[in-house]
Scaffold this motif. Structure first.
Motif, PDB file in Angstrom:
ATOM      1  N   VAL A  82       0.920  -0.649   0.251  1.00  0.00           N
ATOM      2  CA  VAL A  82       0.051   0.192   0.026  1.00  0.00           C
ATOM      3  C   VAL A  82       0.669   1.623   0.110  1.00  0.00           C
ATOM      4  CG1 VAL A  82       0.023  -0.379   2.217  1.00  0.00           C
ATOM      5  CG2 VAL A  82      -2.194   0.891   1.139  1.00  0.00           C
ATOM      6  N   LEU A  83       0.767   1.838  -0.981  1.00  0.00           N
ATOM      7  CA  LEU A  83       0.988   3.794  -0.682  1.00  0.00           C
ATOM      8  C   LEU A  83       0.919   4.203   0.466  1.00  0.00           C
ATOM      9  CD1 LEU A  83       3.019   5.046  -2.518  1.00  0.00           C
ATOM     10  CD2 LEU A  83       1.296   6.300  -3.621  1.00  0.00           C
ATOM     11  N   LEU A  84       1.821   4.479   1.209  1.00  0.00           N
ATOM     12  CA  LEU A  84       1.665   5.558   2.287  1.00  0.00           C
ATOM     13  C   LEU A  84       2.852   7.052   1.829  1.00  0.00           C
ATOM     14  CD1 LEU A  84       2.163   2.928   5.269  1.00  0.00           C
ATOM     15  CD2 LEU A  84       0.060   3.925   3.985  1.00  0.00           C
ATOM     16  N   ILE A  85       1.799   7.352   2.497  1.00  0.00           N
ATOM     17  CA  ILE A  85       2.630   9.522   2.805  1.00  0.00           C
ATOM     18  C   ILE A  85       2.820   9.461   3.861  1.00  0.00           C
ATOM     19  CG2 ILE A  85       1.672   9.487  -0.048  1.00  0.00           C
ATOM     20  CD1 ILE A  85      -0.551  11.453   1.546  1.00  0.00           C
ATOM     21  N   ARG A  86       3.891  10.852   3.546  1.00  0.00           N
ATOM     22  CA  ARG A  86       4.444  11.424   5.727  1.00  0.00           C
ATOM     23  C   ARG A  86       4.097  13.084   4.937  1.00  0.00           C
ATOM     24  NH1 ARG A  86       8.488  13.286   7.252  1.00  0.00           N
ATOM     25  NH2 ARG A  86       9.729  12.376   6.241  1.00  0.00           N
ATOM     26  N   HIS A  87       3.269  13.733   5.606  1.00  0.00           N
ATOM     27  CA  HIS A  87       3.093  14.759   5.362  1.00  0.00           C
ATOM     28  C   HIS A  87       3.524  15.756   5.697  1.00  0.00           C
ATOM     29  CE1 HIS A  87      -1.966  14.351   3.576  1.00  0.00           C
ATOM     30  NE2 HIS A  87      -1.527  13.066   4.638  1.00  0.00           N
TER      31      HIS A  87
END
Length: 143
Positions: free
Chosen positions: A21-26
């Motif tokens: 799954v693609l995770l992002i850190r803002h």
């Protein structure tokens, strides 16, 4: 009370070792979540999700509108936010994070993602989206 609405997606990619799954850190809040962003006037939720995923990550997806989750919370006492999250599946590996908004973006095995997500509400959405993807995208060919 002021209301805001954002749309995004839980993006899955199938590899030989299973689903990632693609995770992002803002960049601003530093929390780890899924790509999402504000709706533009006259825009459909699904179009907002697809546009925001592309703008934030460089990944083009077509969201699966059969899976739609809502998350409501207060940003401040006078601002309520509604976030609509769809599921999407892609074969694209390369991520091009938008530096103004995204500090980091990576493909992560689903089990690891569950421990890395900042908020429990996102873990709940990921579990439900994964069940949806397994139902519709993990079918074995009939013999």
């Amino acid at each position: 009370m002021k209301y805001e609405k954002s749309c995004g997606a839980v993006i899955f990619r199938r590899d030989t070792d299973g689903w990632n799954v693609l995770l992002i850190r803002h960049a601003r809040g530093k929390h780890i979540s899924f790509p999402k962003g504000h709706m533009e006037p006259g825009e459909l939720e699904s179009h907002t999700a697809e546009r925001e995923v592309f703008e934030e990550t460089g990944i083009r997806v077509k969201v699966d509108r059969r899976y739609r989750a809502e998350n409501r919370y207060n940003i401040r006492a006078d601002i309520q936010k509604l976030v609509v999250i769809f599921a999407a599946v892609t074969n694209q590996r390369e991520i091009t994070p938008q530096p103004e908004e995204i500090a980091e973006a990576s493909w992560v095995p689903v089990e690891e993602a569950l421990s890395r997500l900042t908020y429990e509400r996102d873990r709940k959405i990921l579990r439900a989206a994964m069940a949806h993807v397994e139902k519709y995208y993990d079918k074995k060919p009939k013999a």
